[in-house]
Structure formats: C-alpha cells, structure tokens
Motif scaffolding. Structure first.
Motif, PDB file in Angstrom:
ATOM      1  N   MET A 118       0.825  -1.206   0.000  1.00  0.00           N
ATOM      2  CA  MET A 118       0.000   0.000   0.000  1.00  0.00           C
ATOM      3  C   MET A 118       0.861   1.258   0.000  1.00  0.00           C
ATOM      4  O   MET A 118       0.610   2.192  -0.769  1.00  0.00           O
ATOM      5  CB  MET A 118      -0.930   0.004   1.215  1.00  0.00           C
ATOM      6  CG  MET A 118      -1.701   1.299   1.365  1.00  0.00           C
ATOM      7  SD  MET A 118      -2.900   1.310   2.712  1.00  0.00           S
ATOM      8  CE  MET A 118      -2.019   0.625   4.086  1.00  0.00           C
ATOM      9  N   MET A 122       1.062   4.238  -2.884  1.00  0.00           N
ATOM     10  CA  MET A 122       0.831   5.627  -2.468  1.00  0.00           C
ATOM     11  C   MET A 122       2.020   6.496  -2.866  1.00  0.00           C
ATOM     12  O   MET A 122       1.842   7.609  -3.380  1.00  0.00           O
ATOM     13  CB  MET A 122       0.625   5.710  -0.958  1.00  0.00           C
ATOM     14  CG  MET A 122      -0.692   5.215  -0.455  1.00  0.00           C
ATOM     15  SD  MET A 122      -0.778   5.335   1.353  1.00  0.00           S
ATOM     16  CE  MET A 122      -0.739   7.119   1.597  1.00  0.00           C
ATOM     17  N   LEU A 136      -8.902   2.088   0.576  1.00  0.00           N
ATOM     18  CA  LEU A 136      -8.562   1.433   1.841  1.00  0.00           C
ATOM     19  C   LEU A 136      -9.857   1.047   2.545  1.00  0.00           C
ATOM     20  O   LEU A 136     -10.674   1.915   2.865  1.00  0.00           O
ATOM     21  CB  LEU A 136      -7.751   2.409   2.698  1.00  0.00           C
ATOM     22  CG  LEU A 136      -7.201   1.929   4.018  1.00  0.00           C
ATOM     23  CD1 LEU A 136      -6.173   0.831   3.803  1.00  0.00           C
ATOM     24  CD2 LEU A 136      -6.568   3.090   4.759  1.00  0.00           C
ATOM     25  N   LEU A 167      -5.525   8.214  -0.480  1.00  0.00           N
ATOM     26  CA  LEU A 167      -6.289   7.101   0.093  1.00  0.00           C
ATOM     27  C   LEU A 167      -7.766   7.436   0.126  1.00  0.00           C
ATOM     28  O   LEU A 167      -8.171   8.434   0.715  1.00  0.00           O
ATOM     29  CB  LEU A 167      -5.831   6.834   1.526  1.00  0.00           C
ATOM     30  CG  LEU A 167      -4.519   6.140   1.737  1.00  0.00           C
ATOM     31  CD1 LEU A 167      -4.234   6.034   3.232  1.00  0.00           C
ATOM     32  CD2 LEU A 167      -4.520   4.765   1.110  1.00  0.00           C
TER      33      LEU A 167
END
Length: 191
Positions: A118, A122, A136, A167
C-alpha cells in the motif's frame, strides 16, 4: 459491466485471517462484489488467509481472477484451483506484475507485506507515476493507526497535505465497486 477504464482491481490483504471474523467477511464481500460487477480481481496468488478468501469468493461468484505468485511461495501457500496464475521468480517481479495488471487498488486488513504494498503505490501516486485509485477498506477501524500516521507525516512537513487524499477510505466493503469507479485522481499540486 465495468467501465472501459476499470477492468481489474488489485486486492492487497493478509495471507492470514486475522483475529476478527469481520476481516474474512470483508474479503468475501470484496471478491463477490468485483465478480458481480465484471471486474477482474488481481491478487498475490495462493490459497491462504484473506488473499485466498477474496479470490475464492470472486471465482465462486463467476468472476475472473488472476493470481501472481513467486515460485518460492507456491509450495508454502498453494495455488487456488480454477483461476489463472502467473508464476514469477521474485517478490519484486510479483509486485510489478500486479501493478501492471490492474486499474485500481483495494487494501483490506493485512500485515507488513500489505502495508508495504500500500505504501509503495501511495508513494508512486504522489510522484505522479500512476493515477490509479487506492481504496482502503477500514474494516472495524483496522487502518485507523495508519491513517493517523499519514496525517502526522503531513502535519510534520514530510509530505504535502494532499498525500492523505490519495487514500479513499471506506468502512463498508460492499461500496468498493462504487468507490473505485467514481474516484478521480487527486491533483498533483496538492499531493
């Protein structure tokens, strides 16, 4: 039917089930929802934990599934029957193939590997290396400490405030398909 821009979603999640039944239920909902929407589920291969749960749910709901797994994990984690697999040699190759095979990312609860995957997407997004949505799924507030850390990093001046906007946080896994199909890329001057 999926939009032409959204054909595949990469699901990052644990190779264990975790302590709460809600994590497993969320993985099942994600797999089933993607299959019903005609969106291929891409995952790290294997049969174990939330990874295996989400992929099996997609397969069982008639969806297309692609598992990408390194050879050294095949014996340890097994291969899920009835889906397409791509066998690679390294974890790095696996991550690149997963990235290339998807149009968006979904992150369910998981461990250090999930966290690493993740954070990497990002970071790549903040560098304008991709414009793929990162959703998420905050099942039972599992990711709250991570969200707080991202906000802290921004507040302390180590990232632009827009980092948090990369996110897209949702609590209900049934809303994943709607979220990934409607998210626009945050403006890079804000990240």
């Amino acid at each position: 039917m999926p939009t032409p821009e959204l054909r595949s979603v990469c699901v990052y999640c644990g190779s264990r089930f975790g302590e709460r039944p809600s994590y497993r239920a969320a993985a099942n909902v994600v797999g089933t929802s993607l299959a019903k929407a005609g969106i291929r589920l891409v995952f790290g291969g294997g049969t174990q934990g939330l990874m295996g749960e989400s992929a099996a749910a997609a397969r069982d709901a008639g969806g297309e599934v692609l598992g990408i797994i390194p050879t050294f994990l095949m014996e340890k984690e097994g291969l899920l029957d009835g889906i397409e697999h791509e066998i690679v040699e390294t974890m790095h190759e696996r991550k690149i193939k997963m990235f290339e095979a998807c149009d968006a990312f979904c992150v369910l609860p998981g461990g250090i590997g999930t966290l690493e995957e993740m954070v990497e997407v990002m970071s790549w997004s903040s560098l304008a290396l991709h414009q793929k949505p990162v959703v998420l799924i905050n099942t039972d507030n599992y990711w709250a400490p991570f969200i707080e850390l991202v906000e802290h990093v921004c507040e302390e001046g180590f990232a632009y405030p827009g980092l948090r906007s990369i996110l897209h946080v949702i609590d209900d896994p049934a809303k994943l398909v709607a979220e990934v199909t409607t998210q626009a890329r945050p403006s890079m001057d804000k990240v």
